[in-house]
Design a protein around this motif. Structure first.
Motif, PDB file in Angstrom:
ATOM      1  N   HIS A  76     -23.733   6.376 -19.262  1.00 34.01           N
ATOM      2  CA  HIS A  76     -22.710   5.967 -18.255  1.00 34.01           C
ATOM      3  C   HIS A  76     -23.032   6.782 -16.913  1.00 34.01           C
ATOM      4  O   HIS A  76     -23.788   7.813 -17.254  1.00 34.01           O
ATOM      5  CB  HIS A  76     -21.171   6.023 -18.655  1.00 34.01           C
ATOM      6  CG  HIS A  76     -20.612   7.224 -19.244  1.00 34.01           C
ATOM      7  ND1 HIS A  76     -21.385   8.138 -20.099  1.00 34.01           N
ATOM      8  CD2 HIS A  76     -19.822   8.159 -18.699  1.00 34.01           C
ATOM      9  CE1 HIS A  76     -20.840   9.290 -20.172  1.00 34.01           C
ATOM     10  NE2 HIS A  76     -19.764   9.286 -19.439  1.00 34.01           N
ATOM     11  N   HIS A  78     -21.117   9.266 -15.276  1.00 31.67           N
ATOM     12  CA  HIS A  78     -20.697  10.599 -15.050  1.00 31.67           C
ATOM     13  C   HIS A  78     -21.787  11.552 -14.786  1.00 31.67           C
ATOM     14  O   HIS A  78     -22.971  11.492 -15.473  1.00 31.67           O
ATOM     15  CB  HIS A  78     -19.720  10.794 -16.135  1.00 31.67           C
ATOM     16  CG  HIS A  78     -18.492  10.133 -16.068  1.00 31.67           C
ATOM     17  ND1 HIS A  78     -17.605  10.181 -17.043  1.00 31.67           N
ATOM     18  CD2 HIS A  78     -17.651   9.542 -14.900  1.00 31.67           C
ATOM     19  CE1 HIS A  78     -16.537   9.470 -16.693  1.00 31.67           C
ATOM     20  NE2 HIS A  78     -16.473   9.088 -15.626  1.00 31.67           N
ATOM     21  N   HIS A 155     -13.852   4.408 -22.213  1.00 35.03           N
ATOM     22  CA  HIS A 155     -13.937   5.737 -21.370  1.00 35.03           C
ATOM     23  C   HIS A 155     -13.750   5.040 -19.952  1.00 35.03           C
ATOM     24  O   HIS A 155     -13.586   3.998 -19.784  1.00 35.03           O
ATOM     25  CB  HIS A 155     -15.685   6.257 -21.465  1.00 35.03           C
ATOM     26  CG  HIS A 155     -15.601   7.529 -21.002  1.00 35.03           C
ATOM     27  ND1 HIS A 155     -15.168   8.630 -21.671  1.00 35.03           N
ATOM     28  CD2 HIS A 155     -16.758   8.163 -19.983  1.00 35.03           C
ATOM     29  CE1 HIS A 155     -15.548   9.707 -20.914  1.00 35.03           C
ATOM     30  NE2 HIS A 155     -16.315   9.215 -20.023  1.00 35.03           N
TER      31      HIS A 155
HETATM   32 ZN   LIG Z   1     -17.706  10.579 -19.277  1.00 33.72          ZN
END
Ligand SMILES: [Zn+2]
Ligand SMILES: [Zn+2]
Ligand SMILES: [Zn+2]
Length: 278
Positions: A76, A78, A155
């Motif tokens: 992902h 982040h 998430h």
């Molecule tokens: Zn994360």
């Protein structure tokens, strides 16, 4: 298959970048496995998982020639899993002198895809340097002899989070960071599949802190979630279960403390540099 954990911390690292909490101070004092850099792993020394800012130091620490890496799965967008600006350094000519024309290919869902695509466009990076593919959820695809399937993670939805099933030679690794208990669609997929996992790497950001936070797990919720996965045959008594992705905000966050708790559950605890062969 072999998994090597290069970095095992959440976004801040342990010790956290700008932190003087007790956990971080103690981590510095104790050193060793208590020091954790940002999340990254590598399968069989060649299939990279995630590309955080710490990728560079990991390559130096573990003797990984990043120019040799041809494939990277992004979980992902982040920062502790994807630091897209560094990809600029793969532009051959001034920044990288590489023999051969094979690019590094990044695989990501939407948000990570867009971030990497922006870097490729902004810096006019050639396809022979960096290639980019968007993953399709629940559709297995081949990467250098590995069958990879992306499932939706639970998430921050803006980060397009996925977890990966990685299969080769009859073995399966399930890399589950960052996530909490799976959504119905991911559970449904698993129920209807014949997936049986040899190694489960599961998010344990909250450590032994009893939280209900959505997006990450603690060891108590990991245990309950693993029982659910056992019921549907994804996990068995033979599965090697690894707790990974720790934060200084978690309960008993230091390796030396947490490993004693995880032991009671029969779970392994990741540390930077840990290798497991399945
Ligand atoms: Zn994360
Ligand atoms: Zn993370
Ligand atoms: Zn701290």
């Amino acid at each position: 298959m072999k998994i090597k954990y290069l970095g095992t911390a959440a976004a801040e690292g342990i010790p956290a970048v700008f932190c003087e909490c007790e956990t971080c101070k103690k981590a510095i004092e104790l050193g060793g496995k208590n020091i954790r850099t940002r999340s990254q792993a590598i399968i069989d020394d060649k299939l990279l998982i995630d590309f955080p800012a710490d990728t560079y130091i990991h390559s130096l620490q573990y003797g990984i020639m990043l120019s040799d890496i041809k494939n990277c799965l992004i979980t992902h967008s982040h920062l502790d899993h994807l630091y897209p600006k560094e990809i600029y350094m793969r532009k051959t000519g001034v920044f990288a002198h590489i023999s051969g024309e094979e690019p590094i290919t990044f695989y990501s869902d939407q948000s990570g895809y867009e971030l990497i695509d922006t870097v490729i466009k902004d810096y006019s990076i050639k396809e022979t340097d960096v290639a980019l593919k968007k993953v399709e959820l629940y559709k297995p695809f081949m990467v250098d002899g590995y069958e990879v399937t992306a499932l939706r993670a639970t998430h921050d939805p803006l980060s397009s989070p996925v977890v990966y099933l990685i299969k080769k030679d009859g073995k399966t690794i399930f890399y589950c960071h960052d996530t909490s208990e799976f959504c119905d669609e991911a559970m449904e997929y698993l129920k209807n599949s014949d997936v049986s996992v040899d190694l489960l790497s599961l998010d344990c950001t909250e450590g032994a802190k009893n939280t209900t936070y959505s997006g990450h797990l603690n060891i108590f919720r990991c245990d309950a979630f693993i029982k659910q996965l056992k019921k549907i045959g994804v996990v068995s008594e033979k599965t090697c279960i690894v707790m990974n992705h720790f934060s200084h905000n978690g309960g008993s966050a230091l390796y030396d403390d947490f490993v004693k708790i995880a032991d009671e559950y029969g779970f392994e605890v990741s540390f930077d540099g840990m290798e497991i062969e399945i």
